[in-house]
Design an enzyme around this catalytic site. Structure first.
Site, PDB file in Angstrom:
ATOM      1  N   ASP A 342     -23.011  -6.553  27.662  1.00  0.00           N
ATOM      2  CA  ASP A 342     -22.558  -5.785  28.815  1.00  0.00           C
ATOM      3  C   ASP A 342     -21.090  -5.424  28.607  1.00  0.00           C
ATOM      4  O   ASP A 342     -20.453  -5.898  27.667  1.00  0.00           O
ATOM      5  CB  ASP A 342     -22.773  -6.545  30.123  1.00  0.00           C
ATOM      6  CG  ASP A 342     -22.031  -7.872  30.169  1.00  0.00           C
ATOM      7  OD1 ASP A 342     -21.543  -8.307  29.116  1.00  0.00           O
ATOM      8  OD2 ASP A 342     -21.941  -8.466  31.251  1.00  0.00           O
ATOM      9  N   ASP A 630     -23.315 -11.698  32.342  1.00  0.00           N
ATOM     10  CA  ASP A 630     -22.728 -12.613  33.315  1.00  0.00           C
ATOM     11  C   ASP A 630     -23.348 -12.471  34.696  1.00  0.00           C
ATOM     12  O   ASP A 630     -23.116 -13.299  35.567  1.00  0.00           O
ATOM     13  CB  ASP A 630     -21.208 -12.411  33.404  1.00  0.00           C
ATOM     14  CG  ASP A 630     -20.843 -10.979  33.814  1.00  0.00           C
ATOM     15  OD1 ASP A 630     -21.758 -10.137  33.917  1.00  0.00           O
ATOM     16  OD2 ASP A 630     -19.650 -10.721  34.030  1.00  0.00           O
ATOM     17  N   ASP A 634     -28.624  -9.676  34.381  1.00  0.00           N
ATOM     18  CA  ASP A 634     -28.777  -9.919  32.943  1.00  0.00           C
ATOM     19  C   ASP A 634     -29.787 -11.021  32.631  1.00  0.00           C
ATOM     20  O   ASP A 634     -30.186 -11.183  31.475  1.00  0.00           O
ATOM     21  CB  ASP A 634     -27.427 -10.307  32.320  1.00  0.00           C
ATOM     22  CG  ASP A 634     -26.380  -9.213  32.462  1.00  0.00           C
ATOM     23  OD1 ASP A 634     -26.712  -8.061  32.158  1.00  0.00           O
ATOM     24  OD2 ASP A 634     -25.259  -9.513  32.903  1.00  0.00           O
TER      25      ASP A 634
END
Length: 908
Positions: A342, A630, A634
């Site tokens: 990410d 995080d 995810d």
């Protein structure tokens, strides 16, 4: 005075009866907790290891033979030492791994620490009530205020300057929400008039009607998906499966060869009258030899050694900010071919900062001084803001509230200006909070610095500029627009600043807008979430190591590409084939995606389940995938990946779904994990080289003995000492070797590769055969000579006895057997140094100062062998040896190391 997106309405909400009906139909607003695997199940999981299964078969065979020998009176109780040793090997390997993972899992028991009793304001029966979050139902009218978490998914009915932090679901820290259709963002991950569970209101307030609760919410869907067992076999597991299969086939084939060969010998030499009793005894003895070979062939110490190697790496990786939860993740990172990462918080700092200011009345260095212009800028930023700074941490100042406004306060702080005294000393008379319609915030204050009322405005630069009559320094408006375009092309947020001194008491606001067009333009500021300083170098290391990186973010395509450009992932050669939006990704079939997925570098506007689908498609293409994340969004991808890497400050759901937690949130820690993984795999290969050389030599000795009709000079308890204790320490020694940067120059290994390479197989066979020749020659020497010390060693007498067919009628003496066992161990001891230098093409003595752990463990092995031979007695079938013989054996067997050094010298 504030402006809402819609005319205010009167809401009645649900009645108590309607609440119960809704709860009965749609359920409670509670996330179904995951089923926890029992401790017993976690323990049994360890027995799925292929080598452990081979050991269990060997254990059953050994128990059967031992029971027969004991109950027929052929052997005493010490016959059970062999199955006991194998049992200890199995339990050590399984229990150590189980204990390490169980201890690591305790650090992750935070998933269910979700407070479902937080009070939420809802309208029911025409009144505002507070109810626990778990009691919110579909069709409830919920009031949302700054700082509160959205309790369920809902459609917004009213908004006033509403901004929501959706980073837990999309990675976007600031998303503007509105009920005005004309202002909807068509590229938004979730509709502009929807508020989602688990997100947080950072500015403004609103009212929504709930349409999903509990597991039916987007957050809940992600939560449930994170619990689905998408675990895939790690590359090491696959390769150990292959090794286990090879060992099984080879050992069973050789055992069958022994049985067939000995039976053929028996029938060729069979007397005229067949004796069934004699044949039965011979057959049983043959089967026992075959079982002994299987036990000798199985590397009992391998599972324990692999476990220890992983456990030691697990502990040492913590020092590099990698908290490993699942052992095999240590090594799997080294096989990674793709990293799906990410953006926010991993590649960037996850804190908006002022990139550059252009206040036209300041000097070129933009430093704030004591002049009137600097005072206006200080005061304008301090009072025309809803954000705050948190100074509670000594080494870090955090922005609270709107991240963009927080960035401005941090910029003041960097210029040694404390905003709070300025804000507190200026009385706020009127204020328009930011809204998506007007695109600016305006505040009227009694200015202590000017002694007058001042209107401060900040917002979209072009909107603020349209309210201005003049620009400080008479800067050309086209120059301002050009500068703004340059910043926006770099995916930065821009703000414009203006002020106006009010000479009367009339309000500058009318119908929720600034009515005057006489403002003075102060300048602009470019704000961004800056890239972490270590990321560009770490990205280069990853790409050089043959690892492809895909940025998966909920942010806009422009922002994602700019960040990718800054870190060196996106180049001028890249185009549409290397980028997909979430909508484009969803529209393509799996087959269409597989054709271009290996070229993908960026997926923008991604939704939570997009990342998980991406991971699975990459795995179907034979890739080893690591995923960083995080947020709760995810978790499914973290769970599906070969290695899931959560961030230290990530959500509990993300951490629970991951295998490794990156404590410092840095991409460079991920590249260090790759280096550790590759180095660990090489260390495991070194140990297999060391271990299999021992087993090849022992198998050949048993095989030769089987056809020569002699008993093996190495007992099962001695082999268990070598395979369990010595090899375990050897594994620790090789695992203690420090990681090397050199491995990052190699390309990732293929998952289809066999763990024993051609060069390893050549070394195992050649060295193992060499040891057998030396040991067989030594055995023949002891058979034809009767010696009590190596100082009596005499080859001329040996050859004389051979030609005269003279041999020792009593066989090998206990002292000679002890010498043979010790020489066998010392040959392996020195070969451990060769294993250390394998792959390096450098001397085994290179970097010895960095391998103090290796030297210490090697010393412990040597002392252990001396102790075993000195006090082992009947259990190990040994007697104490003379000091001079120890010195002669250590010196003479070291030729193994010196031959290895010479060969490495020529290979350079």
């Amino acid at each position: 005075m504030e402006m809402s997106d819609k005319q205010k309405n009167h809401f009645v909400g649900l009645t108590e009866k309607e609440v119960e009906q809704s709860r009965a139909k749609h359920g409670n607003n509670i996330l179904t907790p995951p089923k926890k695997e029992s401790v017993w199940s976690q323990f049994l999981e360890k027995f799925k290891d292929p080598i452990i299964r081979i050991l269990l078969i060997a254990l059953l065979l050994s128990v059967g033979i031992s029971c027969y020998q004991f109950y027929t009176g052929e052997e005493g109780a010490n016959v059970f030492l062999e199955p006991l040793g194998i049992f200890v090997a199995v339990m050590l390997a399984t229990c150590v791994g189980f204990w390490f993972e169980l201890r690591a899992n305790k650090a992750f028991d935070i998933l269910n620490q979700v407070n479902d009793d937080t009070l939420v304001k809802v309208i029911r029966n025409g009144n505002v009530n507070q109810v626990p979050k778990k009691d919110v139902v579909v069709d409830d009218i919920v009031l949302l205020e700054t700082g509160e978490e959205v309790p369920a998914d809902g459609e917004l009915l009213e908004t006033v300057g509403l901004q929501i932090n959706e980073s837990t679901l999309t990675g976007e820290p600031v998303v503007k929400k509105t009920t005005v259709e004309a202002s909807f963002d068509p590229d938004a991950t979730y509709p502009s008039n929807h508020a989602m569970r688990g997100t947080t209101v950072i500015d403004g307030h609103g009212i929504m009607r709930v349409f999903s609760v509990g597991d039916a919410t987007e957050y809940g869907k992600v939560f449930v998906a994170a619990q689905i067992d998408d675990s895939v076999k790690t590359p090491l597991n696959k390769q150990l499966d292959g090794l286990g299969s090879l060992i099984t086939k080879v050992s069973y084939c050789i055992a069958a060869l022994i049985i067939i060969g000995r039976l053929l010998i028996y029938f060729f030499d069979m007397p005229e009258t067949f004796d069934w009793l004699h044949f039965g005894s011979y057959l049983l003895n043959t089967v026992m030899i075959a079982v002994t070979l299987i036990v000798v062939a199985v590397p009992e110490g391998l599972p324990m050694s692999v476990t220890l190697s992983l456990a030691m790496s697990m502990k040492r990786m913590l020092a590099t900010n990698n908290l490993v939860r699942k052992m095999h993740a240590c090594e799997t990172m080294g096989a990674a071919t793709f990293i799906c990462t990410d953006k926010t918080g991993t590649l960037t700092q996850n804190q908006m900062r002022v990139y550059k200011t252009n206040f036209f009345g300041l000097s070129d260095d933009q430093k704030l001084g004591d002049d009137a212009m600097s005072n206006l800028i200080r005061e304008g930023i301090s009072v025309n803001s809803t954000a705050y700074l948190d100074f509670s941490e000594a080494d870090k100042v955090r922005a609270l509230g709107n991240p963009t406004e927080g960035a401005l306060l941090l910029w003041l702080n960097d210029n040694q200006v404390n905003y709070l005294p300025i804000r507190e000393s200026a009385d706020v008379l009127e204020q328009l909070t930011f809204s998506t319609e007007r695109k600016y915030m305006a505040t009227v204050v009694n200015s202590p610095s000017l002694g007058k009322k001042v209107l401060y405005v900040k917002g979209a630069p072009e909107i603020v500029l349209s309210l201005c009559k003049q620009v400080i320094g008479d800067v050309d408006r086209k120059a301002i627009e050009a500068q703004l375009l340059a910043y926006q092309n770099q995916a930065m947020r821009t703000l414009g600043f203006a002020y106006y001194v009010l000479e009367d008491d009339n309000s500058p606001f009318e119908e929720g807008r600034v009515k005057t067009k006489n403002l003075t333009y102060l300048g602009i500021a470019a704000i961004s979430d800056p890239v972490r300083k270590d990321v560009p170098m770490a990205m280069k290391e990853s790409l050089d190591a043959g690892i492809s990186v895909i940025i998966v973010t909920g942010d806009t395509p422009g922002t994602a590409k700019e960040i990718a450009r800054q870190i060196g992932l996106w180049t001028d050669k890249d185009g549409d084939r290397n980028h997909l939006t979430g909508l484009e990704f969803a529209a393509l079939s799996d087959e269409e995606l597989k054709e271009r997925i290996l070229d993908l570098k960026i997926m923008s506007r991604a939704r939570p389940m997009d990342k998980s689908r991406l991971v699975k498609l990459l795995q179907e293409k034979g890739q080893v995938v690591a995923v960083t994340g995080d947020g709760t969004n995810d978790a499914p991808a973290l769970n599906a990946a070969h290695v899931g890497l959560s961030m230290g400050d990530g959500t509990s759901v993300a951490k629970e779904a991951s295998d490794i937690t990156i404590l410092d949130n840095s991409f460079s820690s991920i590249t260090r994990a790759v280096m550790w993984g590759r180095s660990l795999y090489q260390n495991i290969q070194r140990f297999i080289l060391f271990q299999m050389t021992i087993n090849v030599a022992a198998c050949l000795i048993v095989l030769i003995g089987a056809f020569l009709g002699t008993e093996s000079p190495i007992t099962v308890t001695q082999m268990l000492w070598v395979n369990l204790i010595m090899d375990t320490f050897a594994a620790m020694a090789l695992a203690s070797l420090p990681p090397t940067e050199r491995v990052m120059k190699d390309k990732p290994r293929k998952t289809t590769d066999f763990i024993i390479t051609k060069s390893m197989a050549h070394a195992i066979c050649s060295v193992g055969l060499g040891f057998v020749l030396v040991l067989f020659g030594l055995l023949q020497y002891f058979k034809h000579m009767d010696i009590t010390s190596l100082t009596q060693f005499n080859l001329s007498d040996f050859f004389s006895n051979i030609f005269n067919f003279t041999s020792n009628p009593e066989g090998l003496s206990p002292y000679e057997l002890s010498l043979f066992f010790t020489i066998f161990v010392m040959l392996q001891f020195w070969n451990m140094f060769n294993a250390k230098a394998f792959y390096t093409k450098k001397s085994a003595f290179k970097d010895m100062t960095k391998s103090k752990g290796f030297l210490l463990i090697a010393f412990i092995i040597l002392i252990g062998q001396i102790i075993i031979v000195t006090i082992g007695g009947q259990m190990f079938n040994v007697v104490p040896l003379k000091p001079m013989d120890w010195l002669l054996m250590i010196a003479s067997t070291s030729i193994v190391l010196w031959v290895g050094e010479i060969m490495r010298l020529f290979k350079k």
